[in-house]
Design a protein around this motif. Structure first.
Motif, short mmCIF file in Angstrom:
data_model
loop_
_atom_site.label_atom_id
_atom_site.label_comp_id
_atom_site.label_asym_id
_atom_site.label_seq_id
_atom_site.Cartn_x
_atom_site.Cartn_y
_atom_site.Cartn_z
N GLY A 63 1.50 3.33 38.83
CA GLY A 63 0.54 2.33 38.35
C GLY A 63 1.00 0.90 38.40
O GLY A 63 0.36 0.02 37.82
N ALA A 64 2.12 0.60 39.10
CA ALA A 64 2.57 -0.79 39.21
C ALA A 64 1.58 -1.60 40.05
O ALA A 64 1.00 -1.08 40.99
N ASN A 65 1.42 -2.86 39.68
CA ASN A 65 0.54 -3.76 40.44
C ASN A 65 1.28 -4.40 41.60
O ASN A 65 0.66 -4.95 42.51
N GLY A 66 2.63 -4.36 41.55
CA GLY A 66 3.42 -4.96 42.61
C GLY A 66 4.85 -4.46 42.54
O GLY A 66 5.27 -3.87 41.53
N PHE A 67 5.61 -4.70 43.62
CA PHE A 67 7.00 -4.26 43.70
C PHE A 67 7.80 -5.27 44.49
O PHE A 67 7.33 -5.77 45.52
N LEU A 68 9.01 -5.55 44.01
CA LEU A 68 9.95 -6.42 44.73
C LEU A 68 11.27 -5.68 44.92
O LEU A 68 11.84 -5.17 43.95
N LEU A 69 11.74 -5.64 46.16
CA LEU A 69 13.02 -5.02 46.47
C LEU A 69 14.12 -6.07 46.29
O LEU A 69 14.05 -7.16 46.85
N LYS A 70 15.12 -5.73 45.45
CA LYS A 70 16.26 -6.63 45.23
C LYS A 70 17.25 -6.50 46.38
O LYS A 70 17.42 -5.39 46.88
N PRO A 71 17.91 -7.55 46.79
CA PRO A 71 17.72 -8.92 46.31
C PRO A 71 16.48 -9.54 46.97
O PRO A 71 16.19 -9.27 48.13
N TYR A 72 15.78 -10.36 46.22
CA TYR A 72 14.60 -11.02 46.76
C TYR A 72 14.76 -12.53 46.62
O TYR A 72 15.57 -13.01 45.84
N MET A 73 14.00 -13.24 47.40
CA MET A 73 14.06 -14.71 47.37
C MET A 73 13.14 -15.22 46.25
O MET A 73 12.12 -14.60 45.95
N PRO A 74 13.50 -16.36 45.65
CA PRO A 74 12.67 -16.91 44.58
C PRO A 74 11.21 -17.09 44.97
O PRO A 74 10.32 -16.79 44.17
N ASP A 75 10.96 -17.53 46.20
CA ASP A 75 9.56 -17.73 46.59
C ASP A 75 8.79 -16.42 46.68
O ASP A 75 7.58 -16.38 46.42
N GLU A 76 9.47 -15.32 47.02
CA GLU A 76 8.81 -14.01 47.03
C GLU A 76 8.38 -13.64 45.61
O GLU A 76 7.28 -13.13 45.41
#
Length: 121
Positions: A96-109
């Motif tokens: 049920g997540a609305n979004g996902f970020l894979l670490k490491p990620y850039m600040p703008d992402e």
């Protein structure tokens, strides 16, 4: 204009500090939780525009917390962006997540996905 509130559930103290600084610089209000805090209770108390939560917290599973949030009537519609060093995007989406970020990620992402997630509400 009211600042959008980001609730931060992350167990890496350095990451909490960096994210708090970055998000405040970008105009967000930030509430950082302690590593083992009751996240659903904090969501209820803080009413964030978005919850940014690590999949692997110190003694808790972000996926289990996400399940609890989605199963709790008064907070089930909270926007949640999950982060992890492992590519578990599909698993997060299935929970049920609305979004996902894979670490490491850039600040703008990070800023882009937070704004997109908040605006989709």
């Amino acid at each position: 204009m009211t600042k959008k509130k980001v609730l931060l559930a992350e167990d890496d103290i350095t990451m909490v500090s960096l994210l708090t600084t970055l998000l405040k610089m970008e105009g967000f209000q930030v509430v950082a939780l302690h590593a083992d805090e009751d996240v659903p209770a904090a969501v209820r108390r803080e009413s964030p525009d978005v919850l940014l939560m690590d999949v692997h917290l110190l003694h808790q599973s972000g996926l289990e917390i996400l399940e609890k949030i989605r199963a709790t009537e008064d907070i089930r519609h909270t926007r949640v962006v999950m982060t992890s060093g492992a590519n578990v995007r599909e698993e997060c989406s299935n929970h049920g997540a609305n979004g996902f970020l894979l670490k490491p990620y850039m600040p703008d992402e990070l800023i882009t996905i937070l704004k997109k997630t908040i605006n989709a509400a």
